[in-house]
Write an enzyme that holds these catalytic residues in place. Structure first.
Site, PDB file in Angstrom:
ATOM      1  CG  PHE A  26      -0.272   0.226   2.545  1.00 36.33           C
ATOM      2  CD1 PHE A  26       0.138   1.480   2.967  1.00 36.33           C
ATOM      3  CD2 PHE A  26      -0.055  -0.852   3.403  1.00 36.33           C
ATOM      4  CE1 PHE A  26       0.761   1.663   4.198  1.00 36.33           C
ATOM      5  CE2 PHE A  26       0.559  -0.682   4.637  1.00 36.33           C
ATOM      6  CZ  PHE A  26       0.967   0.589   5.029  1.00 36.33           C
ATOM      7  CE  LYS A  54      -3.104  -8.465  -3.589  1.00 38.69           C
ATOM      8  NZ  LYS A  54      -3.613  -7.517  -2.505  1.00 38.69           N
ATOM      9  CD  GLU A  90      -6.101  -5.801   0.796  1.00 43.14           C
ATOM     10  OE1 GLU A  90      -6.042  -6.356   1.915  1.00 43.14           O
ATOM     11  OE2 GLU A  90      -5.222  -5.933  -0.086  1.00 43.14           O
ATOM     12  CB  SER A 117       5.190  -7.271   6.541  1.00 39.31           C
ATOM     13  OG  SER A 117       4.353  -8.392   6.307  1.00 39.31           O
ATOM     14  CB  CYS A 177      10.522  -0.859   2.918  1.00 37.02           C
ATOM     15  SG  CYS A 177      11.124  -0.529   1.252  1.00 37.02           S
ATOM     16  CD  GLU A 222       8.957  -2.817   8.215  1.00 46.17           C
ATOM     17  OE1 GLU A 222       9.344  -2.114   7.270  1.00 46.17           O
ATOM     18  OE2 GLU A 222       8.512  -3.973   8.060  1.00 46.17           O
TER      19      GLU A 222
END
Length: 497
Positions: free
Chosen positions: A150, A174, A177, A227, A282, A382
């Site tokens: 995201f 993909k 969402e 992740s 990240c 994280e």
């Protein structure tokens, strides 16, 4: 009624009325703005079959014609990137300037990929044996799945999409969402650029869609950014089903500050790298490892800069926007509670921040923690939010040891004016991407992106030459021709087609 966000299959929007949906929010208001259709296994199969059917013709298209499509896409993206930035801000929450920066970094990979003819050239050895030539060339692998996060709804797809397409593959993307509209916008732009139907597919969904892609026999490769627990699951599942995998996981990026560093430069870099995109990067710096006696001075300089940050709606010219969802905001806020309970000092508290935005937005202000115990979950996990921690050490060696014993190895930085220390650091540190007086060391497009340890699974990094190697397979040919000949007359100038 909320707008429905469909898939993109066979070159057009594809809605499925009876499928599950998930809400999409404007993080700056907290209001739902639409609902995204979530794919079931049957939808995944339809999407993959469409991509597989389109693949052979795209693979066989000449280099010149594939380049023409990607060149056109690049020109359209440059002309209309403001539209895409607004979409990103409306669904992710990052400020418009940050959204435009994300697009620019994705464009770098697209522009690198336009030179794919040079990158994919094979080798040729004449007369390796008497009358025998040996040569090699690379071919696309088939249908490539890309599962993107995201936090960068345009840049991360652009890390993989141009490279895979340039190499002659079909792609099924993909997206998250949580902010899927950027991917659909790019699908429409690719169609306008002349990409044949089916070569690029957007399949919206959640874990159901991901697992169906990982297991589908029509998928040749899987690329993922997200992740570490999910990256490990994707790597293990996809590899078990015979797929090529590059799965980039999480991070806990440290900045080592030596006593000779310019602390004003360090403070600027720490604020920029720690709070840009609300820390949802990240490559964000989340821990400053300060070699004493600089910690107190540095703490004051960082806090002073944080006081001037304007938090609010990214469309209002603010410095930092909201987090992506209410649940994620609450999770990040919980780490501040944990740090304080474990003995850390909350120097700047972002909970309850006053914002330039709607009260229902998913707000959490920049937070600065000092003396964070390295046993605290606030240090080891994280956090993926606007929380910057300071850990104090007594020496360069102690700082390097602290970084190297961590579970992650994505990115790190050292700030110093000592060239010898920097050279030693880049050799001794066990991290994949290193900055020397650079806080966010994301490699340029013609190098490759990827970390070490629990930050990456698979042998190949993203984009650059390694990206092209991931999306292609090499063939070696040994040939002998006894009577080669060519015929026919054509005085016209040879042309590529």
């Amino acid at each position: 009624m909320s707008r429905r966000i469909p898939h993109w299959i066979d070159g057009e929007p594809a809605d499925v009325p009876d499928r599950r949906v998930a809400p999409v929010y404007d993080p700056a208001t907290g209001a739902p703005t639409g609902e995204v259709v979530l794919a079931e296994p049957g939808d995944v199969d339809r999407a993959v079959r469409s991509a597989a059917a389109a693949f052979p013709a795209w693979r066989d298209l000449s280099i010149a014609r594939r380049q023409a499509v990607l060149f056109r896409f690049r020109e359209l993206l440059e002309q209309r990137k403001g539209e895409l930035a607004e979409i990103i801000t409306s669904e992710h929450g990052k400020v418009l300037a940050d959204a435009l920066g994300e697009i620019a970094r994705g464009q770098e990979v697209l522009e690198f990929a336009l030179g794919f003819a040079e990158v994919l050239k094979g080798d040729y050895s004449v007369n390796a044996s008497s009358g025998v030539d040996v040569y090699s060339f690379r071919q696309p692998i088939g249908v490539a799945a890309v599962i993107s996060p995201f936090n960068f709804p345009a840049m991360v797809p652009l890390w993989f999409l141009p490279v895979a397409l340039a190499a002659g593959n079909a792609v099924v993307l993909k997206p998250s969402e949580k902010d899927p509209s950027a991917s659909l916008w790019m699908a429409q732009l690719l169609a306008e650029a002349g990409l044949p139907a089916g070569v690029f597919t957007v399949l919206n969904g959640d874990r159901v869609a991901v697992d169906a892609l990982l297991e589908h026999p029509g998928i040749a490769s899987v690329s993922f950014v997200g992740s570490t627990p999910i990256a490990r699951h994707i790597y293990e599942t996809a590899a078990r089903h015979g797929k090529r995998v590059q799965a980039l996981g999480g991070a806990k990026n440290h900045m080592l500050v030596l006593p000779d560093a310019d602390l004003d430069l360090v403070a600027d870099a720490a604020v920029n790298a720690g709070f840009g995109s609300a820390g949802e990067r990240c490559m964000a710096i989340s821990v400053i490892v300060a070699v004493e006696p600089v910690a107190d001075d540095l703490l004051g300089k960082i806090a002073e800069r944080m006081a001037g940050l304007r938090i609010g709606d990214g469309r209002r010219g603010c410095d930092m926007g909201p987090l992506i969802t209410r649940e994620h905001r609450d999770r990040v806020s919980g780490y501040i509670d944990t740090a304080a309970a474990d003995g850390a000092a909350v120097v700047v508290d972002g909970r309850g921040v006053v914002v330039d935005g709607e009260p229902g937005g998913f707000w959490l202000g920049p937070t600065l923690l000092d003396r964070v115990p390295t046993t605290s979950a606030a240090y080891t996990d994280e956090i993926f939010g606007p929380v910057l921690s300071i850990v104090r050490v007594d020496s360069y060696e102690e700082g390097v040891s602290l970084i190297n014993t961590g579970a992650f190895g994505n990115g790190t930085a050292i700030f110093t004016n000592d060239g010898g220390a920097a050279r030693r650091f880049q050799y001794e540190i066990e991290v994949g991407m290193i900055g020397i007086n650079v806080p966010i060391p994301v490699p340029v497009a013609y190098h490759s992106f990827g970390g070490w340890k629990a930050s990456a699974f698979g042998d190949t990094k993203a984009y650059g030459r390694q990206g092209f190697h991931f999306f292609t397979r090499e063939k070696a040919v040994t040939a002998r021709w006894l009577d080669p000949s060519h015929g026919g007359i054509n005085l016209g100038f040879p042309q590529n087609a």
